[in-house]
Design a protein around this motif. Structure first.
Motif, PDB file in Angstrom:
ATOM      1  N   GLU A   1       0.837  -1.193   0.000  1.00  0.00           N
ATOM      2  CA  GLU A   1       0.000   0.000   0.000  1.00  0.00           C
ATOM      3  C   GLU A   1       0.872   1.244   0.000  1.00  0.00           C
ATOM      4  O   GLU A   1       1.865   1.341   0.720  1.00  0.00           O
ATOM      5  CB  GLU A   1      -0.915  -0.003   1.219  1.00  0.00           C
ATOM      6  CG  GLU A   1      -1.956  -1.116   1.198  1.00  0.00           C
ATOM      7  CD  GLU A   1      -2.896  -0.995   2.375  1.00  0.00           C
ATOM      8  OE1 GLU A   1      -2.730  -0.017   3.143  1.00  0.00           O
ATOM      9  OE2 GLU A   1      -3.772  -1.850   2.524  1.00  0.00           O
ATOM     10  N   ALA A   2       0.495   2.201  -0.827  1.00  0.00           N
ATOM     11  CA  ALA A   2       1.249   3.453  -0.895  1.00  0.00           C
ATOM     12  C   ALA A   2       1.059   4.235   0.396  1.00  0.00           C
ATOM     13  O   ALA A   2      -0.045   4.306   0.944  1.00  0.00           O
ATOM     14  CB  ALA A   2       0.766   4.286  -2.081  1.00  0.00           C
ATOM     15  N   VAL A   3       2.147   4.808   0.878  1.00  0.00           N
ATOM     16  CA  VAL A   3       2.085   5.599   2.102  1.00  0.00           C
ATOM     17  C   VAL A   3       1.618   7.004   1.744  1.00  0.00           C
ATOM     18  O   VAL A   3       2.225   7.681   0.918  1.00  0.00           O
ATOM     19  CB  VAL A   3       3.468   5.656   2.783  1.00  0.00           C
ATOM     20  CG1 VAL A   3       3.404   6.533   4.028  1.00  0.00           C
ATOM     21  CG2 VAL A   3       3.946   4.257   3.121  1.00  0.00           C
ATOM     22  N   GLU A   4       0.517   7.404   2.346  1.00  0.00           N
ATOM     23  CA  GLU A   4      -0.006   8.736   2.079  1.00  0.00           C
ATOM     24  C   GLU A   4       0.782   9.777   2.873  1.00  0.00           C
ATOM     25  O   GLU A   4       1.020   9.611   4.060  1.00  0.00           O
ATOM     26  CB  GLU A   4      -1.487   8.813   2.450  1.00  0.00           C
ATOM     27  CG  GLU A   4      -2.386   7.969   1.558  1.00  0.00           C
ATOM     28  CD  GLU A   4      -3.859   8.195   1.866  1.00  0.00           C
ATOM     29  OE1 GLU A   4      -4.139   9.079   2.706  1.00  0.00           O
ATOM     30  OE2 GLU A   4      -4.690   7.505   1.276  1.00  0.00           O
ATOM     31  N   ILE A   5       1.174  10.828   2.182  1.00  0.00           N
ATOM     32  CA  ILE A   5       1.935  11.903   2.811  1.00  0.00           C
ATOM     33  C   ILE A   5       0.995  13.075   3.060  1.00  0.00           C
ATOM     34  O   ILE A   5       0.320  13.550   2.144  1.00  0.00           O
ATOM     35  CB  ILE A   5       3.120  12.343   1.929  1.00  0.00           C
ATOM     36  CG1 ILE A   5       4.064  11.156   1.683  1.00  0.00           C
ATOM     37  CG2 ILE A   5       3.868  13.495   2.564  1.00  0.00           C
ATOM     38  CD1 ILE A   5       5.203  11.473   0.751  1.00  0.00           C
ATOM     39  N   ASP A   6       0.935  13.507   4.302  1.00  0.00           N
ATOM     40  CA  ASP A   6       0.079  14.633   4.667  1.00  0.00           C
ATOM     41  C   ASP A   6       0.632  15.904   4.022  1.00  0.00           C
ATOM     42  O   ASP A   6       1.764  16.302   4.295  1.00  0.00           O
ATOM     43  CB  ASP A   6       0.050  14.783   6.187  1.00  0.00           C
ATOM     44  CG  ASP A   6      -1.006  15.780   6.638  1.00  0.00           C
ATOM     45  OD1 ASP A   6      -1.324  16.701   5.862  1.00  0.00           O
ATOM     46  OD2 ASP A   6      -1.511  15.636   7.766  1.00  0.00           O
ATOM     47  N   ALA A  61       4.902  22.094   6.375  1.00  0.00           N
ATOM     48  CA  ALA A  61       5.613  22.420   7.617  1.00  0.00           C
ATOM     49  C   ALA A  61       7.096  22.113   7.477  1.00  0.00           C
ATOM     50  O   ALA A  61       7.953  22.898   7.909  1.00  0.00           O
ATOM     51  CB  ALA A  61       5.017  21.644   8.782  1.00  0.00           C
ATOM     52  N   LEU A  62       7.412  20.974   6.857  1.00  0.00           N
ATOM     53  CA  LEU A  62       8.811  20.622   6.642  1.00  0.00           C
ATOM     54  C   LEU A  62       9.490  21.636   5.731  1.00  0.00           C
ATOM     55  O   LEU A  62      10.615  22.069   5.998  1.00  0.00           O
ATOM     56  CB  LEU A  62       8.904  19.217   6.030  1.00  0.00           C
ATOM     57  CG  LEU A  62      10.313  18.752   5.626  1.00  0.00           C
ATOM     58  CD1 LEU A  62      11.234  18.722   6.842  1.00  0.00           C
ATOM     59  CD2 LEU A  62      10.249  17.387   4.959  1.00  0.00           C
ATOM     60  N   GLY A  63       8.787  22.018   4.665  1.00  0.00           N
ATOM     61  CA  GLY A  63       9.351  23.024   3.770  1.00  0.00           C
ATOM     62  C   GLY A  63       9.610  24.336   4.478  1.00  0.00           C
ATOM     63  O   GLY A  63      10.616  25.011   4.223  1.00  0.00           O
ATOM     64  N   PHE A  64       8.719  24.704   5.410  1.00  0.00           N
ATOM     65  CA  PHE A  64       8.912  25.960   6.129  1.00  0.00           C
ATOM     66  C   PHE A  64      10.083  25.868   7.096  1.00  0.00           C
ATOM     67  O   PHE A  64      10.814  26.838   7.297  1.00  0.00           O
ATOM     68  CB  PHE A  64       7.631  26.343   6.878  1.00  0.00           C
ATOM     69  CG  PHE A  64       7.621  27.774   7.317  1.00  0.00           C
ATOM     70  CD1 PHE A  64       7.406  28.785   6.402  1.00  0.00           C
ATOM     71  CD2 PHE A  64       7.852  28.112   8.639  1.00  0.00           C
ATOM     72  CE1 PHE A  64       7.409  30.110   6.788  1.00  0.00           C
ATOM     73  CE2 PHE A  64       7.859  29.431   9.046  1.00  0.00           C
ATOM     74  CZ  PHE A  64       7.638  30.434   8.119  1.00  0.00           C
ATOM     75  N   TRP A  65      10.265  24.689   7.709  1.00  0.00           N
ATOM     76  CA  TRP A  65      11.442  24.494   8.559  1.00  0.00           C
ATOM     77  C   TRP A  65      12.722  24.685   7.741  1.00  0.00           C
ATOM     78  O   TRP A  65      13.698  25.274   8.228  1.00  0.00           O
ATOM     79  CB  TRP A  65      11.417  23.099   9.184  1.00  0.00           C
ATOM     80  CG  TRP A  65      10.633  23.002  10.451  1.00  0.00           C
ATOM     81  CD1 TRP A  65       9.447  22.368  10.639  1.00  0.00           C
ATOM     82  CD2 TRP A  65      10.981  23.565  11.727  1.00  0.00           C
ATOM     83  NE1 TRP A  65       9.021  22.504  11.941  1.00  0.00           N
ATOM     84  CE2 TRP A  65       9.946  23.236  12.634  1.00  0.00           C
ATOM     85  CE3 TRP A  65      12.057  24.327  12.181  1.00  0.00           C
ATOM     86  CZ2 TRP A  65       9.966  23.625  13.964  1.00  0.00           C
ATOM     87  CZ3 TRP A  65      12.080  24.732  13.524  1.00  0.00           C
ATOM     88  CH2 TRP A  65      11.044  24.371  14.384  1.00  0.00           C
ATOM     89  N   LEU A  66      12.726  24.185   6.516  1.00  0.00           N
ATOM     90  CA  LEU A  66      13.897  24.354   5.649  1.00  0.00           C
ATOM     91  C   LEU A  66      14.129  25.832   5.350  1.00  0.00           C
ATOM     92  O   LEU A  66      15.268  26.305   5.313  1.00  0.00           O
ATOM     93  CB  LEU A  66      13.717  23.563   4.350  1.00  0.00           C
ATOM     94  CG  LEU A  66      13.681  22.040   4.497  1.00  0.00           C
ATOM     95  CD1 LEU A  66      13.393  21.380   3.159  1.00  0.00           C
ATOM     96  CD2 LEU A  66      15.001  21.526   5.068  1.00  0.00           C
ATOM     97  N   TYR A  67      13.032  26.568   5.131  1.00  0.00           N
ATOM     98  CA  TYR A  67      13.168  28.012   4.916  1.00  0.00           C
ATOM     99  C   TYR A  67      13.784  28.684   6.136  1.00  0.00           C
ATOM    100  O   TYR A  67      14.676  29.541   6.015  1.00  0.00           O
ATOM    101  CB  TYR A  67      11.810  28.633   4.602  1.00  0.00           C
ATOM    102  CG  TYR A  67      11.785  30.110   4.902  1.00  0.00           C
ATOM    103  CD1 TYR A  67      12.459  31.017   4.096  1.00  0.00           C
ATOM    104  CD2 TYR A  67      11.127  30.605   6.040  1.00  0.00           C
ATOM    105  CE1 TYR A  67      12.474  32.367   4.397  1.00  0.00           C
ATOM    106  CE2 TYR A  67      11.122  31.945   6.343  1.00  0.00           C
ATOM    107  CZ  TYR A  67      11.800  32.827   5.519  1.00  0.00           C
ATOM    108  OH  TYR A  67      11.829  34.161   5.831  1.00  0.00           O
TER     109      TYR A  67
END
Length: 205
Positions: free
Chosen positions: A15-20, A26-32
């Motif tokens: 089964e494909a893992v669904e990514i929220d 939120a992860l992208g903003f942490w990188l910013y």
């Protein structure tokens, strides 16, 4: 025969893992924020190198007021607390309280920017503009960049308040408020660094 068919049948697909999508944002903003932290780290390093270069002009002792800076610091720290109350209200689904705490945070942030602009104008009036020395160039660049970030945060607070009024505390709106909170608390951390590295040594040393 049944065992042969079972052996020949393909295994069930994983089964494909669904990514929220909100967790991704939120992860992208942490990188910013990490990239922004690198920018401020470079500005801090530049200031430390340039701080002794007064070119015969005024020093931190001549220009800085610890009382004024302490007032700015307390305003910004309290604004971080009020934004924390807004975040709690988001979790409780209390839209009026969210708007109230965001409004208080905005007033405190605007007061901080007002005091900072007043400080800059006073220094320029004394002939201590950013072109006067390497020390002042580094000072205006570092502190001004932080002030610009706070101003951007104020615009963001206004936008999010409008979204809360028009859309309510939907999951997308709550996610954006969470990222705004990260940004606002990050600015508090940067300011503590400015107070500790720029103003305090400038007055005491």
């Amino acid at each position: 025969m049944t065992s042969v068919l079972n052996a020949a049948s393909p295994a069930p697909a994983t089964e494909a893992v669904e990514i929220d999508p909100y967790e991704e944002k939120a992860l992208g903003f942490w990188l910013y924020l990490m990239s922004d932290a690198i920018i401020f780290a470079l500005l801090f390093a530049t200031y430390v190198v340039m701080a002794p270069n007064h070119a015969g002009g005024p020093t931190g002792k001549d220009l800085f007021s610890l009382g004024h800076t302490f007032t700015e610091t307390m305003i910004l720290l309290v604004s971080s607390i009020t934004f924390g109350f807004a975040t709690v209200a988001v979790g409780q689904g209390a839209r009026p309280r969210v708007l109230g705490w965001l409004g208080i945070t905005f007033v405190l942030g605007a007061s901080f920017v007002f005091l900072e602009i007043g400080e800059f104008r006073g220094m320029v009036a004394q002939g201590a503009g950013p072109q006067r020395s390497g020390f002042l160039t580094a000072f205006f660049t570092l502190v001004g960049t932080h002030g610009l970030h706070v101003s951007m945060g104020l615009v963001w607070i206004v936008i999010m308040s409008l979204q809360v009024v028009l859309k309510g505390l939907t999951r997308p709106v709550a996610s954006r408020l969470f990222r705004l909170g990260l940004f606002w608390h990050f600015l508090d951390i940067v300011w503590i660094g400015i107070f500790s590295i720029v103003y305090l040594p400038g007055v005491l040393l």
